[in-house]
Design a protein around this motif. Structure first.
Motif, PDB file in Angstrom:
ATOM      1  N   LEU A 125      10.922 -18.479 -28.238  1.00 35.65           N
ATOM      2  CA  LEU A 125      12.059 -19.296 -28.685  1.00 35.65           C
ATOM      3  C   LEU A 125      13.139 -19.448 -27.606  1.00 35.65           C
ATOM      4  O   LEU A 125      13.551 -20.568 -27.301  1.00 35.65           O
ATOM      5  CB  LEU A 125      12.646 -18.711 -29.967  1.00 35.65           C
ATOM      6  CG  LEU A 125      11.781 -18.883 -31.218  1.00 35.65           C
ATOM      7  CD1 LEU A 125      12.449 -18.219 -32.421  1.00 35.65           C
ATOM      8  CD2 LEU A 125      11.538 -20.364 -31.493  1.00 35.65           C
ATOM      9  N   PRO A 126      13.645 -18.364 -26.992  1.00 37.27           N
ATOM     10  CA  PRO A 126      14.679 -18.561 -25.957  1.00 37.27           C
ATOM     11  C   PRO A 126      14.128 -19.181 -24.681  1.00 37.27           C
ATOM     12  O   PRO A 126      14.905 -19.623 -23.821  1.00 37.27           O
ATOM     13  CB  PRO A 126      15.202 -17.144 -25.697  1.00 37.27           C
ATOM     14  CG  PRO A 126      14.114 -16.238 -26.128  1.00 37.27           C
ATOM     15  CD  PRO A 126      13.432 -16.926 -27.274  1.00 37.27           C
TER      16      PRO A 126
ATOM     17  N   TRP B 206       8.685 -12.969 -29.697  1.00 41.57           N
ATOM     18  CA  TRP B 206       9.905 -13.741 -29.921  1.00 41.57           C
ATOM     19  C   TRP B 206      10.479 -14.346 -28.656  1.00 41.57           C
ATOM     20  O   TRP B 206      11.404 -15.155 -28.714  1.00 41.57           O
ATOM     21  CB  TRP B 206      10.961 -12.871 -30.590  1.00 41.57           C
ATOM     22  CG  TRP B 206      11.474 -11.760 -29.726  1.00 41.57           C
ATOM     23  CD1 TRP B 206      10.944 -10.523 -29.598  1.00 41.57           C
ATOM     24  CD2 TRP B 206      12.611 -11.808 -28.854  1.00 41.57           C
ATOM     25  NE1 TRP B 206      11.669  -9.774 -28.710  1.00 41.57           N
ATOM     26  CE2 TRP B 206      12.714 -10.550 -28.237  1.00 41.57           C
ATOM     27  CE3 TRP B 206      13.554 -12.784 -28.542  1.00 41.57           C
ATOM     28  CZ2 TRP B 206      13.705 -10.239 -27.317  1.00 41.57           C
ATOM     29  CZ3 TRP B 206      14.557 -12.488 -27.623  1.00 41.57           C
ATOM     30  CH2 TRP B 206      14.616 -11.222 -27.029  1.00 41.57           C
TER      31      TRP B 206
ATOM     32  N   LEU C 253      12.058 -21.834 -24.664  1.00 39.20           N
ATOM     33  CA  LEU C 253      11.745 -23.246 -24.875  1.00 39.20           C
ATOM     34  C   LEU C 253      12.757 -24.225 -24.282  1.00 39.20           C
ATOM     35  O   LEU C 253      12.352 -25.244 -23.714  1.00 39.20           O
ATOM     36  CB  LEU C 253      11.592 -23.523 -26.374  1.00 39.20           C
ATOM     37  CG  LEU C 253      10.263 -23.106 -27.002  1.00 39.20           C
ATOM     38  CD1 LEU C 253      10.293 -23.377 -28.503  1.00 39.20           C
ATOM     39  CD2 LEU C 253       9.113 -23.853 -26.348  1.00 39.20           C
TER      40      LEU C 253
END
Length: 267
Positions: free
Chosen positions: A19-20, A16, A22
């Motif tokens: 996502l942060p 995960w 990107l």
């Protein structure tokens, strides 16, 4: 200031964290991609035949190489002194020598003008001797040297200080003098750091803009380097600015690749 080689680590799946991660990655990569996309190879080749473009390229290469050579020749003994000899006020001197890294470029240009301009502290004596530095290629080299030399100094200091003191003591016990110790022991062991510092210094000199335009001006064929030509081309001909921007982008990319490929060890 050079880039050390990372130690091998055990990498787990990104998961995960993608996502942060990107937003910033896209923010940095998008302008670079847009620049390359807008500058087609045909356009770049076409403008490379423009005398103003070629003059800016060759002037940038000549002056940046000269500034890098001066940074290496003058910076090596200074870096060695700061890294391996006791010097009163060393920390203060290091801080002052690092200032060009954080000074606004315009401030660097004004400082050079106050020092070497016609009415500057040293410029008055130079003018009396018939030497005029401002608005010449020499001024371009001095501006590049001022902002780029701290990169070489910092890398050289790290390289010299990383040499094992026991090796130096062993060489001294074997009869090696000061020069022999430096030439045959310390210099070879510090060569990757010196090379990395020189490459970074050259890249910084090649991209110098603010100090150059204030101290040397923006005279085509005389003091107009690639960054200055980009500035002028942005107002007159965007394609010229794009061509030179892509060239500098490619050079910067190759510089980082070459520095990362050097055999640095993390200490």
């Amino acid at each position: 200031m050079f880039l050390p080689r990372r130690r091998p680590t055990t990498r787990s799946p990104a998961g995960w964290w993608i996502l942060p991660s990107l937003p910033l990655a896209l923010f940095i990569l998008l302008p670079l991609a847009a620049l390359v996309w807008r500058a087609s190879p045909r356009m770049v080749l076409q403008h490379l035949q423009d005398p103003a473009v070629t003059q800016a390229i060759f002037l940038s290469l000549r002056t940046s190489v000269a500034a890098t050579v001066l940074a290496a020749l003058l910076g090596t003994p200074l870096a060695y002194l700061l890294a391996r000899r006791h010097l009163p006020g060393r920390r203060l001197l290091e801080t002052l020598l690092d200032l060009p890294l954080v000074l606004p470029p315009a401030v660097a240009g004004v400082a050079l003008l106050m020092a070497f301009g016609r009415r500057g502290i040293a410029g008055i004596y130079l003018a009396n001797a018939g030497l005029e530095l401002t608005f010449t290629a020499v001024a371009v080299v001095l501006a590049q040297l001022f902002v780029a030399s701290p990169f070489f100094l910092r890398a050289a200091m790290l390289g010299f200080s990383a040499v094992d003191e026991e090796l130096a003591q062993a060489a001294a016990l074997d009869g090696a003098g000061e020069w022999a110790l430096f030439r045959h022991v310390i210099l070879p062991l510090s060569r990757p750091a010196l090379l990395g510092g020189a490459v970074l210094s050259w890249a910084r000199a090649l991209g110098e803009f603010g100090a150059t335009i204030i101290f040397a001006g923006n005279l085509p064929g005389r003091t107009q380097t690639m960054p200055l030509a980009i500035y002028l081309g942005f107002e007159l001909d965007l394609d010229v600015a794009l061509t030179l921007s892509v060239i500098l982008l490619g050079i910067s990319f190759l510089v980082l690749v070459s520095v990362r490929s050097l055999p640095f060890e993390e200490r």
